[in-house]
Design an enzyme around this catalytic site. Structure first.
Site, PDB file in Angstrom:
ATOM      1  N   SER A 151       0.506  -3.263   0.733  1.00 37.65           N
ATOM      2  CA  SER A 151      -0.727  -3.613   1.430  1.00 37.65           C
ATOM      3  C   SER A 151      -1.481  -2.324   1.757  1.00 37.65           C
ATOM      4  O   SER A 151      -1.797  -1.565   0.846  1.00 37.65           O
ATOM      5  CB  SER A 151      -0.420  -4.434   2.690  1.00 37.65           C
ATOM      6  N   THR A 152      -1.740  -2.069   3.033  1.00 37.83           N
ATOM      7  CA  THR A 152      -2.535  -0.908   3.432  1.00 37.83           C
ATOM      8  C   THR A 152      -1.944   0.393   2.891  1.00 37.83           C
ATOM      9  O   THR A 152      -0.777   0.682   3.098  1.00 37.83           O
ATOM     10  CB  THR A 152      -2.604  -0.826   4.970  1.00 37.83           C
ATOM     11  N   HIS A 178      -2.089  -6.721  -1.414  1.00 37.03           N
ATOM     12  CA  HIS A 178      -3.056  -7.437  -0.577  1.00 37.03           C
ATOM     13  C   HIS A 178      -4.448  -6.877  -0.873  1.00 37.03           C
ATOM     14  O   HIS A 178      -4.759  -5.753  -0.508  1.00 37.03           O
ATOM     15  CB  HIS A 178      -2.731  -7.275   0.902  1.00 37.03           C
ATOM     16  N   MET A 272       0.683  -3.055   6.319  1.00 36.38           N
ATOM     17  CA  MET A 272       0.777  -3.615   7.666  1.00 36.38           C
ATOM     18  C   MET A 272       1.373  -5.016   7.594  1.00 36.38           C
ATOM     19  O   MET A 272       1.314  -5.682   6.573  1.00 36.38           O
ATOM     20  CB  MET A 272      -0.617  -3.677   8.298  1.00 36.38           C
ATOM     21  N   ASP A 275       4.804  -9.268   5.662  1.00 40.09           N
ATOM     22  CA  ASP A 275       4.923  -9.911   4.361  1.00 40.09           C
ATOM     23  C   ASP A 275       5.909  -9.151   3.483  1.00 40.09           C
ATOM     24  O   ASP A 275       5.877  -7.924   3.416  1.00 40.09           O
ATOM     25  CB  ASP A 275       3.543  -9.962   3.681  1.00 40.09           C
TER      26      ASP A 275
END
Length: 335
Positions: A151-152, A178, A272, A275
Site C-alpha cells: 500500500s503506502t 492499493h 498502512m 490488509d
C-alpha cells in the site's frame, strides 16, 4: 484548490504552515518551515511537481503526498514523482472542485496523517542490486506462485522487488497494490518494462503461467478462481471492500491458498492498515512461505507489522533482501 485543501486539512486538525503556488515556492517553504508533510500538485507553473520533489528530497527530505488527476499523463508523472521520493498520491476528483474535495475530506485527512508518519525514501535509497543477474544460473522447480501485497510507499518497492526476480524462477506473480482505477494499468506497464516478467493489468478471466504476472485492477478484488497444470485463472469482483480497501490483499491471498496446490509464497510490503494479515495466515496454514518487509526499510510499517503479529511470517527482512528471500522459498529443481 490550495484554499480548499488548506481548509479541509485545518478542519481535520492539521496545522497548515504555508501555501505555495508553484514548485519553486514549495521548495523554499519546506526549507523555511520544515513541515511534517507536503501535499504537492503534479502540474504547476515555473517548477512542476517532479522537479520540486527531487529538490526537496535532495535538500530537506520530507514526506510528500502527490495530488494527481485521473489522466494517463498525470499517472505517468505521478509514478515518476514516487520514483523521485514522494510517498503516496491522492487522486483529485473531477467536476466542481470544492464540492468534490469536501466529499473526500475524511480520506484526504487520513492519508495526509499517514504520509506524515512515513520515512522518506529517496531515489538513491532504491539501490536495486538486480539479483536477477546473480541467480540466473540456479535451477528452480515446483511451479511457485508469488502473491505480493502493498500500500503506502509500495509502488517503487514493488518495482525494486520485481526487477530483481529472474525469469528462470518461473514464478506466477499476483500483485495487489492499493491504487485507484486509472493507475493500475500504468503501474503494470512500468513493472513489465522494469522486470523480466510479462506483466499486465488483470482482466476478469485472465490466465497466467510461469514467467507471467498480473496487477490487480483498481477498485476490483482479484480472486484466484482456479488452478490447473501450472496455470491459474483470476476473476475480478465488485464485492464490498475488505479492510476498507478494494482491491484487498486478503482476498487474493485467501483465494490463492484455497485454489493452488503447488508452492505458494506471500510477501507483505510497506503500507498502512491491516490488509494482508489474514491472507498471510491463510497462506501459512496452506503450507506456503511468508515474508514481510522490515520496519527500517518500510515507509509505513502498518501492514507488515500486522502480518508479523499473526505469528505466521517466516522471514522479516529489508526490501533489498526480499528478492533473495523469495528465491530461497522457491523449490529447487530435482535431478
Amino acid at each position: 484548490m490550495r484554499s480548499v485543501i488548506s481548509d479541509i486539512l485545518s478542519e481535520g486538525g492539521i496545522d497548515v504552515v504555508a501555501q505555495a503556488k508553484n514548485g519553486r515556492e514549495a521548495v523554499k517553504a519546506v526549507r523555511e518551515h520544515e513541515p511534517d508533510v507536503v501535499t504537492m500538485d503534479v502540474e504547476m507553473p515555473e517548477m512542476d511537481g517532479i522537479e520540486a520533489v527531487e529538490r526537496i528530497m535532495a535538500q530537506h527530505p520530507t514526506p510528500i503526498l502527490m495530488l494527481s488527476a485521473h489522466t494517463d499523463e498525470d499517472a505517468d508523472v505521478t509514478f515518476e514523482a514516487l520514483q523521485k521520493g514522494a510517498v503516496d498520491f491522492f487522486t483529485k476528483p473531477g467536476g466542481e472542485v470544492s464540492m468534490e474535495m469536501s466529499r473526500l475530506k475524511d480520506q484526504l485527512v487520513d492519508i495526509v496523517l499517514t504520509v506524515a508518519e512515513a520515512e522518506p525514501r529517496t531515489e538513491a535509497d532504491a539501490t536495486n542490486t538486480n539479483a536477477a543477474a546473480d541467480v540466473a544460473t540456479e535451477s528452480y522447480g515446483g511451479q511457485p506462485t508469488l502473491v505480493i501485497g502493498s500500500s503506502t510507499g509500495g509502488p517503487t518497492v514493488v518495482e525494486e522487488v520485481m526487477s530483481s526476480l529472474p525469469l528462470s524462477a518461473s514464478l506466477r506473480i499476483l500483485v495487489v497494490q492499493h491504487m485507484p482505477g486509472g493507475f493500475t494499468g500504468r503501474f503494470a506497464e512500468r513493472l513489465d518494462a522494469r522486470s523480466e516478467y510479462d506483466v499486465s493489468e488483470a482482466r476478469d478471466g485472465a490466465r497466467i503461467g510461469g514467467g507471467e504476472a498480473l496487477v490487480a485492477a483498481g477498485d476490483r478484488h482479484m480472486e484466484v478462481a482456479n488452478y490447473s497444470h501450472g496455470r491459474l485463472r483470476v476473476s475480478l469482483t465488485d464485492d464490498p471492500p475488505v479492510n476498507s480497501v478494494r482491491p484487498s490483499v486478503d482476498v487474493t491471498m485467501r483465494t490463492a491458498a484455497e485454489a493452488i496446490d503447488d508452492a505458494l509464497i506471500g510477501v507483505i510490503l510497506t503500507g498502512m492498515g491491516e490488509d494482508g494479515a489474514d491472507g498471510i495466515r491463510a497462506l501459512k496454514e496452506r503450507g506456503g512461505r511468508t515474508i514481510a518487509q522490515d520496519e527500517a526499510s518500510s515507509a509505513v510499517f502498518g501492514m507488515p507489522k500486522r502480518a508479523i503479529e499473526t505469528g505466521c511470517v517466516d522471514t522479516v527482512t529489508s526490501v533489498e533482501s526480499i528478492p533473495a528471500a523469495i528465491l530461497d522459498a522457491v523449490p529447487q529443481e530435482a535431478y
